[in-house]
Scaffold this motif. Structure first.
Motif, PDB file in Angstrom:
ATOM      1  N   ALA A 247       0.852  -1.195   0.000  1.00 51.27           N
ATOM      2  CA  ALA A 247       0.000   0.000   0.000  1.00 51.27           C
ATOM      3  C   ALA A 247       0.884   1.241   0.000  1.00 51.27           C
ATOM      4  CB  ALA A 247      -0.918   0.004   1.220  1.00 51.27           C
ATOM      5  N   PHE A 248       0.498   2.222  -0.817  1.00 46.06           N
ATOM      6  CA  PHE A 248       1.279   3.452  -0.965  1.00 46.06           C
ATOM      7  C   PHE A 248       0.345   4.650  -0.979  1.00 46.06           C
ATOM      8  CE2 PHE A 248       3.634   0.074  -3.032  1.00 46.06           C
ATOM      9  CZ  PHE A 248       4.942   0.266  -2.599  1.00 46.06           C
ATOM     10  N   SER A 249       0.897   5.790  -0.580  1.00 47.73           N
ATOM     11  CA  SER A 249       0.154   7.051  -0.719  1.00 47.73           C
ATOM     12  C   SER A 249       1.153   8.146  -1.064  1.00 47.73           C
ATOM     13  CB  SER A 249      -0.577   7.409   0.582  1.00 47.73           C
ATOM     14  OG  SER A 249       0.326   7.928   1.545  1.00 47.73           O
ATOM     15  N   SER A 250       0.624   9.295  -1.481  1.00 51.59           N
ATOM     16  CA  SER A 250       1.499  10.457  -1.621  1.00 51.59           C
ATOM     17  C   SER A 250       1.982  10.857  -0.226  1.00 51.59           C
ATOM     18  CB  SER A 250       0.752  11.614  -2.285  1.00 51.59           C
ATOM     19  OG  SER A 250      -0.085  12.267  -1.352  1.00 51.59           O
ATOM     20  N   ASP A 251       2.863  11.836  -0.181  1.00 56.89           N
ATOM     21  CA  ASP A 251       3.427  12.249   1.115  1.00 56.89           C
ATOM     22  C   ASP A 251       2.593  13.331   1.794  1.00 56.89           C
ATOM     23  OD1 ASP A 251       4.045  14.170  -0.776  1.00 56.89           O
ATOM     24  OD2 ASP A 251       6.094  14.509  -0.072  1.00 56.89           O
ATOM     25  N   THR A 252       1.303  13.424   1.434  1.00 59.99           N
ATOM     26  CA  THR A 252       0.406  14.356   2.136  1.00 59.99           C
ATOM     27  C   THR A 252      -0.324  13.615   3.248  1.00 59.99           C
ATOM     28  OG1 THR A 252      -1.406  13.900   0.604  1.00 59.99           O
ATOM     29  CG2 THR A 252       0.013  15.778   0.077  1.00 59.99           C
ATOM     30  N   SER A 253      -0.670  14.348   4.306  1.00 61.67           N
ATOM     31  CA  SER A 253      -1.358  13.708   5.437  1.00 61.67           C
ATOM     32  C   SER A 253      -2.721  13.177   5.010  1.00 61.67           C
ATOM     33  CB  SER A 253      -1.503  14.697   6.598  1.00 61.67           C
ATOM     34  OG  SER A 253      -2.364  15.759   6.251  1.00 61.67           O
ATOM     35  N   ARG A 254      -3.399  13.874   4.080  1.00 60.12           N
ATOM     36  CA  ARG A 254      -4.737  13.456   3.673  1.00 60.12           C
ATOM     37  C   ARG A 254      -4.716  12.109   2.951  1.00 60.12           C
ATOM     38  NH1 ARG A 254      -3.247  17.751   0.172  1.00 60.12           N
ATOM     39  NH2 ARG A 254      -3.761  17.567  -2.060  1.00 60.12           N
ATOM     40  N   ALA A 255      -3.675  11.882   2.138  1.00 57.68           N
ATOM     41  CA  ALA A 255      -3.567  10.608   1.420  1.00 57.68           C
ATOM     42  C   ALA A 255      -3.148   9.482   2.367  1.00 57.68           C
ATOM     43  CB  ALA A 255      -2.561  10.736   0.278  1.00 57.68           C
ATOM     44  N   LEU A 256      -2.201   9.770   3.239  1.00 54.23           N
ATOM     45  CA  LEU A 256      -1.739   8.764   4.199  1.00 54.23           C
ATOM     46  C   LEU A 256      -2.871   8.359   5.153  1.00 54.23           C
ATOM     47  CD1 LEU A 256       0.514   7.060   5.493  1.00 54.23           C
ATOM     48  CD2 LEU A 256       1.169   9.085   6.817  1.00 54.23           C
ATOM     49  N   GLN A 257      -3.608   9.342   5.663  1.00 50.94           N
ATOM     50  CA  GLN A 257      -4.727   9.066   6.578  1.00 50.94           C
ATOM     51  C   GLN A 257      -5.801   8.232   5.874  1.00 50.94           C
ATOM     52  OE1 GLN A 257      -6.671  12.630   8.062  1.00 50.94           O
ATOM     53  NE2 GLN A 257      -7.804  11.515   9.643  1.00 50.94           N
ATOM     54  N   THR A 258      -6.055   8.535   4.599  1.00 51.55           N
ATOM     55  CA  THR A 258      -7.028   7.761   3.826  1.00 51.55           C
ATOM     56  C   THR A 258      -6.567   6.318   3.680  1.00 51.55           C
ATOM     57  OG1 THR A 258      -7.729   9.731   2.594  1.00 51.55           O
ATOM     58  CG2 THR A 258      -8.246   7.588   1.608  1.00 51.55           C
ATOM     59  N   GLY A 259      -5.300   6.135   3.324  1.00 52.44           N
ATOM     60  CA  GLY A 259      -4.762   4.780   3.151  1.00 52.44           C
ATOM     61  C   GLY A 259      -4.867   3.947   4.416  1.00 52.44           C
ATOM     62  N   LYS A 260      -4.505   4.522   5.537  1.00 50.13           N
ATOM     63  CA  LYS A 260      -4.574   3.808   6.821  1.00 50.13           C
ATOM     64  C   LYS A 260      -6.017   3.465   7.185  1.00 50.13           C
ATOM     65  CE  LYS A 260      -0.365   5.685   8.977  1.00 50.13           C
ATOM     66  NZ  LYS A 260       0.154   6.617  10.008  1.00 50.13           N
ATOM     67  N   THR A 261      -6.934   4.400   6.909  1.00 50.01           N
ATOM     68  CA  THR A 261      -8.355   4.180   7.218  1.00 50.01           C
ATOM     69  C   THR A 261      -8.923   3.056   6.356  1.00 50.01           C
ATOM     70  OG1 THR A 261      -8.571   6.527   7.799  1.00 50.01           O
ATOM     71  CG2 THR A 261     -10.601   5.316   7.396  1.00 50.01           C
ATOM     72  N   ILE A 262      -8.569   3.051   5.079  1.00 52.47           N
ATOM     73  CA  ILE A 262      -9.024   1.990   4.167  1.00 52.47           C
ATOM     74  C   ILE A 262      -8.552   0.626   4.669  1.00 52.47           C
ATOM     75  CG2 ILE A 262      -8.703   0.982   1.856  1.00 52.47           C
ATOM     76  CD1 ILE A 262      -8.618   3.910   0.774  1.00 52.47           C
ATOM     77  N   LEU A 263      -7.271   0.518   4.980  1.00 59.07           N
ATOM     78  CA  LEU A 263      -6.704  -0.775   5.385  1.00 59.07           C
ATOM     79  C   LEU A 263      -7.273  -1.258   6.722  1.00 59.07           C
ATOM     80  CD1 LEU A 263      -2.956  -0.412   4.338  1.00 59.07           C
ATOM     81  CD2 LEU A 263      -4.734  -1.752   3.198  1.00 59.07           C
ATOM     82  N   THR A 264      -7.535  -0.329   7.634  1.00 60.06           N
ATOM     83  CA  THR A 264      -8.127  -0.715   8.919  1.00 60.06           C
ATOM     84  C   THR A 264      -9.514  -1.319   8.713  1.00 60.06           C
ATOM     85  OG1 THR A 264      -6.873   0.959  10.119  1.00 60.06           O
ATOM     86  CG2 THR A 264      -8.861   0.136  11.180  1.00 60.06           C
ATOM     87  N   ALA A 265     -10.328  -0.665   7.875  1.00 59.24           N
ATOM     88  CA  ALA A 265     -11.685  -1.168   7.619  1.00 59.24           C
ATOM     89  C   ALA A 265     -11.654  -2.448   6.802  1.00 59.24           C
ATOM     90  CB  ALA A 265     -12.497  -0.103   6.879  1.00 59.24           C
ATOM     91  N   GLN A 266     -10.640  -2.561   5.950  1.00 60.96           N
ATOM     92  CA  GLN A 266     -10.541  -3.688   5.020  1.00 60.96           C
ATOM     93  C   GLN A 266      -9.981  -4.943   5.694  1.00 60.96           C
ATOM     94  OE1 GLN A 266      -7.387  -4.731   3.535  1.00 60.96           O
ATOM     95  NE2 GLN A 266      -8.119  -5.814   1.738  1.00 60.96           N
ATOM     96  N   GLY A 267      -9.337  -4.746   6.843  1.00 59.91           N
ATOM     97  CA  GLY A 267      -8.842  -5.890   7.599  1.00 59.91           C
ATOM     98  C   GLY A 267      -7.349  -6.143   7.464  1.00 59.91           C
ATOM     99  N   GLN A 268      -6.636  -5.194   6.846  1.00 58.55           N
ATOM    100  CA  GLN A 268      -5.181  -5.360   6.700  1.00 58.55           C
ATOM    101  C   GLN A 268      -4.424  -4.204   7.360  1.00 58.55           C
ATOM    102  OE1 GLN A 268      -5.102  -6.645   2.173  1.00 58.55           O
ATOM    103  NE2 GLN A 268      -3.160  -7.195   3.107  1.00 58.55           N
ATOM    104  N   ASN A 269      -4.853  -3.838   8.567  1.00 56.41           N
ATOM    105  CA  ASN A 269      -4.228  -2.681   9.205  1.00 56.41           C
ATOM    106  C   ASN A 269      -2.783  -2.925   9.610  1.00 56.41           C
ATOM    107  OD1 ASN A 269      -5.251  -4.434  11.171  1.00 56.41           O
ATOM    108  ND2 ASN A 269      -5.213  -2.835  12.730  1.00 56.41           N
TER     109      ASN A 269
END
Length: 214
Positions: A54-76
């Motif tokens: 999993a990758f995101s840009s170096d902005t907080s909004r992209a990183l926070q989105t990525g972490k939120t997706i993975l937590t809900a998806q079950g791969q936190n």
């Protein structure tokens, strides 16, 4: 059977600046509650997808989105790796400008009447207006944006293609996603004029070329 890498490329969730209808390129702001909920919902939709990375840009909004997706998806437990090649366009003097003013300025400059999809299909010209009017010296040439995005996908794809058809989550930005469409499937620019928060596209890499799945 040859392996292919599937990139699930999404835009970040709604941010404070999105909520305030401000243009947002390299300027950053946190996700709103609505943005967190939408990212959570996307994670639930992707729960049957096993991500290898999993990758995101170096902005907080992209990183926070990525972490939120993975937590809900079950791969936190999967780390979201930031890479500045996934950044949005720098918007120069239009950073944090009123979004409607930004869009109407572009449409007026290009003499477009009420057709947002035409604005999208003239992506290169939109960038040229931003680039030529830049006073910050921070707006990149369009070729540089294309090169950084494509180099990220190729490098990541080549690093993972030895796995058995791996899936990769990428969280980036609206103009960055439009640039990928410009690179790999120009007709999609007119078909999909607006990239909304947490909209997602799939891009396949077979070791030689990219294709966007519709």
């Amino acid at each position: 059977m040859n392996s292919t890498v599937t990139f699930y490329v999404t835009r970040h969730g709604e941010t404070l600046l999105n909520h305030l209808h401000k243009a947002q390129g390299w300027s950053d702001s946190p996700l709103t509650e609505r943005g967190i909920q939408a990212a959570t919902q996307l994670g639930l939709q992707l729960k049957n997808v096993q991500f290898s990375a999993a990758f995101s840009s170096d902005t907080s909004r992209a990183l926070q989105t990525g972490k939120t997706i993975l937590t809900a998806q079950g791969q936190n437990e999967l780390q979201v790796i930031t890479d500045k090649r996934l950044r949005e366009w720098c918007l120069g003097r239009w950073e944090a400008e009123n979004n409607n003013k930004f869009i109407s300025s572009m449409m007026n400059e290009l003499q477009i009447k009420n057709d947002f999809s035409e604005l999208n299909s003239r992506l290169l010209e939109v960038h040229e207006i931003i680039y030529k009017s830049d006073t910050s010296g921070m707006v990149e040439p369009f070729q540089m944006i294309m090169d950084r995005l494509e180099s990220f996908l190729k490098e990541t794809g080549d690093n993972l293609i030895h796995l058995n058809n791996p899936n990769v989550l990428i969280v980036t930005h609206a103009f960055a996603i439009k640039t990928l469409m410009y690179l790999f499937s120009k007709e999609m620019l007119r078909k999909k004029p607006k990239i909304k928060n947490v909209d997602i596209i799939s891009i396949k890499w077979d070791g030689k070329s990219f294709s966007i799945l519709t």
